[in-house]
Design a protein around this motif. Sequence first.
Motif, short mmCIF file in Angstrom:
data_model
loop_
_atom_site.label_atom_id
_atom_site.label_comp_id
_atom_site.label_asym_id
_atom_site.label_seq_id
_atom_site.Cartn_x
_atom_site.Cartn_y
_atom_site.Cartn_z
N SER A 212 -5.54 10.15 9.19
CA SER A 212 -4.92 9.76 8.13
C SER A 212 -3.04 10.40 7.73
O SER A 212 -2.48 9.75 7.38
CB SER A 212 -5.48 10.23 6.44
OG SER A 212 -5.54 9.10 4.49
N LEU A 252 -8.80 -2.52 5.21
CA LEU A 252 -9.79 -1.96 4.82
C LEU A 252 -11.59 -2.02 4.83
O LEU A 252 -12.25 -1.57 3.86
CB LEU A 252 -9.68 -3.69 3.17
CG LEU A 252 -8.20 -3.22 2.86
CD1 LEU A 252 -7.64 -4.53 2.74
CD2 LEU A 252 -8.93 -2.91 1.74
N ASN A 254 -12.80 -0.70 6.70
CA ASN A 254 -12.97 0.75 7.39
C ASN A 254 -13.40 1.35 5.75
O ASN A 254 -14.40 1.90 6.24
CB ASN A 254 -12.16 1.79 8.25
CG ASN A 254 -11.29 1.01 9.24
OD1 ASN A 254 -12.64 0.59 10.07
ND2 ASN A 254 -10.69 1.71 9.73
N ILE A 255 -12.69 1.22 5.04
CA ILE A 255 -13.19 1.63 3.86
C ILE A 255 -14.79 1.13 3.18
O ILE A 255 -15.35 1.65 2.68
CB ILE A 255 -12.38 0.96 2.36
CG1 ILE A 255 -11.21 2.04 3.06
CG2 ILE A 255 -12.80 1.08 1.06
CD1 ILE A 255 -9.73 1.86 2.28
N LYS A 260 -20.46 2.77 3.62
CA LYS A 260 -20.27 3.55 2.18
C LYS A 260 -19.35 5.26 2.96
O LYS A 260 -20.27 6.32 2.03
CB LYS A 260 -20.67 3.46 1.46
CG LYS A 260 -20.33 2.07 1.23
CD LYS A 260 -20.89 2.29 -0.84
CE LYS A 260 -21.45 0.78 -1.02
NZ LYS A 260 -22.20 0.67 -2.54
N GLU A 262 -17.73 8.28 2.92
CA GLU A 262 -15.97 9.23 1.15
C GLU A 262 -15.60 9.74 1.88
O GLU A 262 -14.72 8.70 1.54
CB GLU A 262 -16.99 9.78 0.92
CG GLU A 262 -16.23 10.58 -0.22
CD GLU A 262 -17.26 10.87 -1.37
OE1 GLU A 262 -16.98 10.87 -2.76
OE2 GLU A 262 -17.21 12.27 -1.45
N ILE A 265 -13.47 6.51 3.04
CA ILE A 265 -13.04 5.62 2.24
C ILE A 265 -11.37 6.34 2.02
O ILE A 265 -10.95 5.59 1.83
CB ILE A 265 -14.34 5.00 0.89
CG1 ILE A 265 -14.92 4.44 2.06
CG2 ILE A 265 -13.33 4.99 0.02
CD1 ILE A 265 -16.41 4.47 1.10
N ALA A 268 -9.01 6.23 3.83
CA ALA A 268 -7.94 4.91 4.20
C ALA A 268 -7.40 4.97 3.33
O ALA A 268 -5.92 3.99 3.16
CB ALA A 268 -8.87 3.72 4.43
N ILE A 269 -8.01 5.43 1.77
CA ILE A 269 -7.05 4.24 0.73
C ILE A 269 -6.03 5.14 0.27
O ILE A 269 -4.41 4.95 -0.05
CB ILE A 269 -8.14 4.97 -0.61
CG1 ILE A 269 -9.18 4.59 -0.52
CG2 ILE A 269 -7.09 5.10 -2.02
CD1 ILE A 269 -10.32 4.26 -1.74
N THR A 343 -14.39 9.21 -4.29
CA THR A 343 -14.18 8.26 -4.06
C THR A 343 -13.69 7.39 -5.54
O THR A 343 -12.80 6.84 -5.41
CB THR A 343 -15.38 7.32 -3.27
OG1 THR A 343 -15.86 8.13 -2.61
CG2 THR A 343 -15.56 5.84 -2.72
#
Length: 800
Positions: A212, A252, A254-255, A260, A262, A265, A268-269, A343
Motif C-alpha cells: 500500500s 474495492l 479486496n476491501i 473482512k 482489517e 481494508i 486499500a482505503i 476500519t
Amino acid sequence: MFWKFDLHSSSHIDTLLEREDVTLKELMDEEDVLQECKAQNRKLIEFLLKAECLEDLVSFIIEEPPQDMDEKIRYKYPNIACELLTSDVSQMNDRLGEDESLLMKLYSFLLNDSPLNPLLASFFSKVLSILISRKPEQIVDFLKKKHDFVDLIIKHIGTSAIMDLLLRLLTCIEPPQPRQEVLNWLNEEKIIQRLVGIVHPSQEEDRHSNASQSLCEIIRLSRDQMLQVQNSSEPDPLLATLEKQEIIEQLLANIFHKEKNESAIVSAIQILLTLLETRRPTFEGHIEICPPGMSHSAYSVNKSVLEAIRGRLSAFHELLLEPPKKSVMKTTWGVLDPPVGNTRLNVIRLISSLLQTNTNSVNVDLMELNSIGVILDMFFKYTWNNFLHTQVEICIALILASPFESPENGTVTDQDSTGDNLLLRHLFLKCQLVERILEAWEMNEKKQAEGGRRHGYMGHLTRIANCIVHSTDKGPNSTLVQQLIKELPDDVRERWETFCSSSLGETNKRNTVDLGNIALFEACCKERIQQFDDGGSDEEDIWEEKHIAFTPESQRRSSSGSTDSEESTDSEEEDGAKHDLFDSNNANPEDKMEVDLNEPPNWSANFDVPMETAHGASLDSVGSDVWNTEEPMPTKETGWASFSEFTSPLSTKDSLRSNSPVEMETNAEPVDPLTTNAVSLAAPPEAPGSVAMEATSDGEEDGENTDKVTETVMNGSMKETLSLTVDAKTETAVFKRVLKSYREEGKLSTSQDASCKYVVEERTDSGDASPAASQPAGLSPEQRPEQPSLLGETSVNGPV
C-alpha cells in the motif's frame, strides 16, 4: 602556533598499508578507515579497489555472519563494508558498476528465501541505490536482463528495505528519458497489478502495509513529476494504470472480501485516499496538500475513481455499522464495546475526502444513506477518541463551507442554492446538529457541576458551533444557514441564540489568548531602558560607542609595543575619521583651526598620566565628558585662556576645530604668515591651577606654513606643557605634552632625547646636573632636544 611545527600525526592506516601482508579486516578494525576513505586516501583506495577486496566487501553485506559471534560485533564488518561501498568514491562506483561479476554477486542477495535479514537487506538496498543514482544506465540495463527482478521485488516486498529499493528506482534516475524507460519497463512487468494483488486478505500484514505504501508513493511521485514537467509528451504509465477503473474495482473487491480483514481494508482505503488527494503549487514551486474546502487544485480527481467509489458507498456505509469484529477494550475510564477501530476511522476519512470533491451525486448518496448521521452518533458516543472527533469536525465544516455544485450549471450562487443544497438541509433537519450541540453542552455543564470530568469532545464541539455561527454571518451558504436557523422550533432557536451570546461567547473569551500580561511586560521593559534610549538628554550617553582610528604613522611608531591584533585597524573607520576631520564644507570657520591637507593627519594625545583641569578635577574622574562637544564651553572664564583676539595665518579652506583635554575654545583668524606671534594669557604661571598659552606661526620652516599652540598648566608641584603643532605641508597635527615635577629639595625634570630614549636628570639648587643611568652617551645637555613626555603620542579619531 602548533601548525608551525608539523605536529600532525600520520594515520596508522598508512603504516599498515606499507606492509605486504596487511588484510582487509585489519584495515576495517581501524577507527579512521571511513574517514580516510572519504578523504580519498590514495593508498587505501588502491587497496580497496583490488578485486579480492571488493569481493570481500560485497560478501560482507550479503552473507549472514556466523551465529557464534558476539551480537555486539556480529554486524560490525557488514556495516563498515556498506559504509565503504557507499562512501561515494568515484573509482569504487566505476569498478562496481562496470564489473558484472560483482553486480551478479550483489544481486544474488535477492535469491534468498523470505523473509530476508532486515539489516543485511538495508545494506544491500543502500549499495544498489547509490549505484542506481551514479551509474543509472549500466545498472538499469543489468536489471532489465534479469527477468526475475520484478518477481523477486514482489516476493520480498514485506521487507521495508526492498520497498525502498523499488522507490529508489523511480526517484534516483533524474534524466527524463531514462526515467521514462524505467517507468515503461515496470509497467510492462505489471508492477501495479502485482502490488494491488498483494493488498488481499490472504496476504500477510507486512506485505499489505508495504504494498500500500509503495502504491501511494508511486501516485505522489508521478503527480509531482507531472507538475514539474508540464510539457511531457508521454503520460506517466504507472499513474495511468492505477487510475483505471478495473484497478479500482480490484482494490474495492479486496476491501469488501467476505473475510473482512482489517489490515487489507485499511491498506486499500489508504490507496483510495491518495488517489482522492488534490494538491496545489506554492509560490516557491513546492507542492502542498490542498486544505479542506479549497476548490482550486493543481489537478482534479479522476472521474473513474469517483464513479468506482460511488458504486460502493452503500458497502462503506455498512462497514460503519458492522466493522470487522474486535474484542472488548478496557480503558482507564471505561469499557469500549466495540471500540471505534481503524476500519471505521478510515471509512470516515474516505467520506471526508469525498465531501472535499464536492460532487453533487456523491453528496446526494451520502444524504440518502444517512452516513453523516451515523458518524455524528459516533462523535457523541466515543467521548475520548479525538481522531474520530477531528474527522467528524472536518466533515461538518466541509458541508457548511462547500458551495452547491449543479451538474448542469456548475457552481450555484448563494441566492440560488437555498432550495438545492440537500446535504446541508439534511445536516440541520434530519441530523439535528443544533439540537445535539445544545444537549451535549448542557449535559457537560451538568456533569461538571456535579464534580465530574469535562467531556473529551468539548473542544471540537466548540469549533463546530463557531463554524455554524461563522457560516450564518458569511460564506457561500450564509443565506441558507440563516433560513435553516429560522426554521428551527421556537424554543430551540431561543436556546441557540442564548447559547451563542452567553456560553459560547464566554468559552471563546476564555480560549482567546490574553495578551495583556505581555503588553504590560513590554511597557515595563521600555520604562526600565528609557534612560538608554532618551535621545533628548543633554548628558552624554555612557553607552555610546566611541570610534577610534589609528593613522599608519602612529601604528608604525607603536608597533614595537603592541600585539598583532592591536596593530590592525578598520579601513572603513579610518576613512570615516578622515572624512569627519577634514570635511569643512558645512562647518563654521569660527569654530575651527585651519590646517593644510597635503598629508594624512597625525593627532597625538596621551591619557595615561592623570592631570587636573582648571577646575581642579582629575581627568580620570572626569571621564569622557571633557570630550563632549555638544555644547561649546564659554569663550571666556576666570582662569581660562581666551582666543577671541587670536588670529591664524592659515586660510579658511579645510578648517579644523581642536579641543584639548583642558577645556578651551580657539578662534582663529588670518594673520601675516611671516610674523611670529606669542600670546601669553591667563593667571600668573606660579599660581596653582593656572594656565598659560601661546600660539606661534612659523612661515619659514621648510618653506611651508606651520602653526603651533602651546599651553602650560600649573597645579601645585606639577607643571605640564601642552603643544599643538599643525603642519600644512604634511597635513599633520601633533599634540605634545611634557610633564615636570618640582620637589622641595630639588627639581626633577623629565624629557626625551632625539632617539626617543628617556633621559632623567636631577638638578640641584646650584643648577648642576647629574645625568641618570638611562642618559644616552655622547650628548650634552645642550644637544638634547626637548621631546614629548614619557607617555608618548597617541593618534585619536576626532579633535584633540
